[in-house]
Design an enzyme around this catalytic site. Structure first.
Site, mmCIF file in Angstrom:
data_model
loop_
_atom_site.group_PDB
_atom_site.id
_atom_site.type_symbol
_atom_site.label_atom_id
_atom_site.label_comp_id
_atom_site.label_asym_id
_atom_site.label_seq_id
_atom_site.Cartn_x
_atom_site.Cartn_y
_atom_site.Cartn_z
ATOM 1 N N GLU A 78 57.497 23.769 67.893
ATOM 2 C CA GLU A 78 56.323 23.958 67.046
ATOM 3 C C GLU A 78 56.429 23.025 65.828
ATOM 4 O O GLU A 78 55.774 23.238 64.814
ATOM 5 C CB GLU A 78 56.163 25.413 66.622
ATOM 6 C CG GLU A 78 57.344 26.030 65.930
ATOM 7 C CD GLU A 78 57.109 27.482 65.541
ATOM 8 O OE1 GLU A 78 56.177 27.730 64.768
ATOM 9 O OE2 GLU A 78 57.848 28.353 66.015
ATOM 10 N N CYS A 110 57.450 30.401 68.458
ATOM 11 C CA CYS A 110 58.850 30.512 68.912
ATOM 12 C C CYS A 110 58.963 30.962 70.368
ATOM 13 O O CYS A 110 60.063 31.123 70.879
ATOM 14 C CB CYS A 110 59.613 31.484 68.017
ATOM 15 S SG CYS A 110 59.448 31.111 66.283
ATOM 16 N N HIS A 232 64.700 37.416 69.743
ATOM 17 C CA HIS A 232 64.309 36.256 68.932
ATOM 18 C C HIS A 232 64.849 36.485 67.520
ATOM 19 O O HIS A 232 64.755 37.600 66.982
ATOM 20 C CB HIS A 232 62.788 36.098 68.922
ATOM 21 C CG HIS A 232 62.352 35.106 67.880
ATOM 22 N ND1 HIS A 232 62.825 33.810 67.854
ATOM 23 C CD2 HIS A 232 61.545 35.232 66.789
ATOM 24 C CE1 HIS A 232 62.312 33.185 66.817
ATOM 25 N NE2 HIS A 232 61.536 34.015 66.149
HETATM 26 N N1 CAA Z 1 70.841 44.389 48.648
HETATM 27 C C1 CAA Z 1 70.672 44.637 49.964
HETATM 28 N N2 CAA Z 1 69.457 44.566 50.586
HETATM 29 C C2 CAA Z 1 68.399 44.222 49.824
HETATM 30 C C3 CAA Z 1 68.509 43.959 48.444
HETATM 31 C C4 CAA Z 1 69.798 44.049 47.854
HETATM 32 N N3 CAA Z 1 69.992 43.785 46.575
HETATM 33 N N4 CAA Z 1 67.267 43.646 47.975
HETATM 34 C C5 CAA Z 1 66.413 43.723 49.026
HETATM 35 N N5 CAA Z 1 67.089 44.057 50.139
HETATM 36 C C6 CAA Z 1 66.575 44.244 51.493
HETATM 37 C C7 CAA Z 1 65.229 44.916 51.560
HETATM 38 O O1 CAA Z 1 65.349 46.326 51.482
HETATM 39 C C8 CAA Z 1 64.711 44.428 52.897
HETATM 40 O O2 CAA Z 1 65.320 45.142 53.937
HETATM 41 P P1 CAA Z 1 64.426 46.128 54.867
HETATM 42 O O3 CAA Z 1 63.340 45.265 55.464
HETATM 43 O O4 CAA Z 1 65.398 46.610 55.879
HETATM 44 O O5 CAA Z 1 63.898 47.162 53.947
HETATM 45 C C9 CAA Z 1 65.287 43.005 52.989
HETATM 46 O O6 CAA Z 1 66.329 42.942 52.029
HETATM 47 C C10 CAA Z 1 64.271 41.934 52.649
HETATM 48 O O7 CAA Z 1 63.715 42.272 51.427
HETATM 49 P P2 CAA Z 1 62.154 42.144 51.184
HETATM 50 O O8 CAA Z 1 61.406 42.789 52.315
HETATM 51 O O9 CAA Z 1 61.839 42.557 49.809
HETATM 52 O O10 CAA Z 1 62.074 40.551 51.322
HETATM 53 P P3 CAA Z 1 60.892 39.575 51.065
HETATM 54 O O11 CAA Z 1 59.633 40.224 50.679
HETATM 55 O O12 CAA Z 1 61.434 38.597 50.121
HETATM 56 O O13 CAA Z 1 60.652 38.890 52.508
HETATM 57 C C11 CAA Z 1 60.549 38.359 54.800
HETATM 58 C C12 CAA Z 1 61.313 39.131 53.701
HETATM 59 C C13 CAA Z 1 59.170 38.965 54.970
HETATM 60 C C14 CAA Z 1 61.314 38.472 56.101
HETATM 61 C C15 CAA Z 1 60.447 36.861 54.369
HETATM 62 O O14 CAA Z 1 61.724 36.300 54.316
HETATM 63 C C16 CAA Z 1 59.562 36.036 55.283
HETATM 64 O O15 CAA Z 1 58.357 35.958 55.115
HETATM 65 N N6 CAA Z 1 60.180 35.326 56.280
HETATM 66 C C17 CAA Z 1 59.457 34.456 57.199
HETATM 67 C C18 CAA Z 1 58.680 35.231 58.252
HETATM 68 C C19 CAA Z 1 59.571 35.883 59.278
HETATM 69 O O16 CAA Z 1 60.736 35.519 59.454
HETATM 70 N N7 CAA Z 1 59.011 36.841 60.038
HETATM 71 C C20 CAA Z 1 59.761 37.504 61.084
HETATM 72 C C21 CAA Z 1 58.867 38.034 62.177
HETATM 73 S S1 CAA Z 1 57.830 36.712 62.795
HETATM 74 C C22 CAA Z 1 58.835 35.819 63.849
HETATM 75 O O17 CAA Z 1 59.850 36.294 64.263
HETATM 76 C C23 CAA Z 1 58.440 34.430 64.211
HETATM 77 C C24 CAA Z 1 59.239 33.478 63.391
HETATM 78 O O18 CAA Z 1 60.308 33.016 63.839
HETATM 79 C C25 CAA Z 1 58.751 33.140 62.067
#
Ligand code: CAA
Length: 382
Positions: A78, A110, A232
């Site tokens: 992609e 993906c 994945h």
């Molecule tokens: N200590 C331990 N854990 C902590 C923490 C700390 N101090 N602070 C936060 N966390 C945890 C949170 O609780 C959360 O865990 P849970 O989901 O189990 O509750 C985790 O860390 C992430 O925290 P947030 O949800 O607050 O993180 P975020 O808002 O910054 O974003 C994300 C996380 C949405 C994955 C972001 O990284 C993102 O957008 N990533 C890209 C999209 C993606 O990977 N999507 C996956 C599904 S789509 C797919 O699979 C296709 C692809 O390849 C893209």
């Protein structure tokens, strides 16, 4: 006769960024990345590499053995470098593949490598004496200081598919689910993906549930028929969430041992999009202490947008002799750790888009590199 994966080898560039360093720079608790997302490092693409050079670097040792019998080459990505020409044609040239080997590029986020895998095994049913080369190569880019940033990464997986494969025979039943969604996409004029991160993780899990239910219905297999699971891997915590979900649906206790060996490499490379599931397979086969001969592995492939699929494969006798474990461990260990400024500079590097001649700085050890651009044409070489 069985059909499936005869060899798998991956490549990731020689540069990485530690998540603890990124967290310090962003003034975030490093545990959020390391525990919350399950990532410790991510591979960084240098200016003289792209999906073509990564693909050629992954595949070179594999095709040496199989060159004459490969008549179909599927390239899944992609991160395409051209709207018309398949990236695989550069690789075909760099690796000196047979002129009678057809080449095509496939795209569905993906998921595309999984579709390619099934197209290849179907093809092999009618051409059992041939082999198929399948390469998935991608760079995951979300942008500096975005929520997706700690889930970036890059790399390529090359697989040779054949009859009587040495690693994994692919089974016939697949649970598939497709739906028009806008959880993650990248318009042609953008270098970074637009992603609704929370929505994408929700869709991933919903899609898993749909695919599993269809897979169970079609195959009559149960959870207990599977020994290990590969998911994945956008980040490794996603696989834990997915496995917890599957265990809940199947009403069995969550056992981390069923997934943990598949997560080891991805924790160090970050997301490699179409290649991610198969880096997970490599990690499982090369790091699992228990002999997996004859065991069934369950696979969940997910491509945003979205298409998902659950399928399975049986590990073949003698599989350990066909692995590239030493290469992979050396590759990951020998990467140079970048400081923040070096990472930001690699990330922000742009190739000219006006056709002007450009020679890339020599950064990578290769063997294959992007040499530069001339008259809009990308030039590669050792
Ligand atoms: N200590 C331990 N854990 C902590 C923490 C700390 N101090 N602070 C936060 N966390 C945890 C949170 O609780 C959360 O865990 P849970 O989901 O189990 O509750 C985790 O860390 C992430 O925290 P947030 O949800 O607050 O993180 P975020 O808002 O910054 O974003 C994300 C996380 C949405 C994955 C972001 O990284 C993102 O957008 N990533 C890209 C999209 C993606 O990977 N999507 C996956 C599904 S789509 C797919 O699979 C296709 C692809 O390849 C893209």
């Amino acid at each position: 006769m069985n059909f499936g994966i005869d060899a798998v080898r991956f490549y990731t560039p020689g540069f990485s960024l530690d998540h603890s360093l990124l967290a310090a720079h962003r003034q975030i608790d490093p545990e959020k990345f390391i525990v919350g997302l399950g990532q410790t490092q991510m591979s960084i693409l240098p200016p003289d590499e792209d999906i073509v050079s990564m693909a050629a670097n992954a595949a070179a040792p594999l095709v040496k053995e199989a060159k004459d019998s490969i008549r179909l080459f599927l390239f899944a990505t992609e991160s395409g470098v051209d709207q018309s020409k398949a990236a695989g044609l550069w690789v075909h040239h760099l690796l000196g593949l047979n002129p009678s080997c057809r080449v095509v590029e496939l795209k569905q986020a993906c998921y595309s490598a999984t579709c390619a895998l099934h197209l290849a095994t179907s093809y092999l049913h009618t051409h059992p004496s041939e082999k198929v080369l399948l390469i998935a190569s991608d760079e995951a880019r979300y942008g500096l200081n975005t929520p997706g940033e700690p889930t970036q990464g890059c790399g390529a997986v090359a697989m040779v598919l054949s009859a009587s494969p040495r690693l994994l025979s692919i089974e016939p039943h697949q649970g598939v689910f497709a739906e028009h969604t806008m959880d993650f996409f990248r318009p042609n004029y953008m270098r970074e993906a637009i992603v609704d991160g929370k929505f994408s993780t929700k869709l991933y899990l919903q899609t898993l549930s749909h695919c599993w239910q269809e897979y169970v219905k079609l195959s009559s297999l149960q959870f207990s028929d599977h020994s290990r699971f590969c998911y994945h891997l956008p980040f490794t915590k996603m696989a834990e969430k997915a496995h917890e979900r599957l265990c809940r649906i199947a009403q069995v206790p969550f056992d981390p041992h069923q997934i943990e060996s598949s997560l080891i490499y991805s924790r160090l490379t970050g997301n490699v999009y179409a290649a991610a599931l198969y880096v997970g397979l490599s990690s499982l086969l090369e790091n699992e202490e228990q002999d997996l001969t004859g065991k069934r592995i369950g696979f969940f492939s997910y491509g945003s947008g979205c298409v998902g699929e659950f399928f399975s494969g049986i590990v073949q006798q003698g599989y350990r002799r066909a692995l590239y474990a030493l290469d992979h461990k050396e590759l990951l260990k020998s990467r140079k750790s970048l400081n923040y400024e070096e990472y930001a500079s690699f990330f922000s590097h742009r190739l000219p888009e006006d056709g002007s001649e450009y020679t890339t700085p020599v950064i990578s050890k290769g063997p294959f590199r992007l040499l530069g651009i001339k008259n809009h044409e990308r030039l590669y070489g050792p």
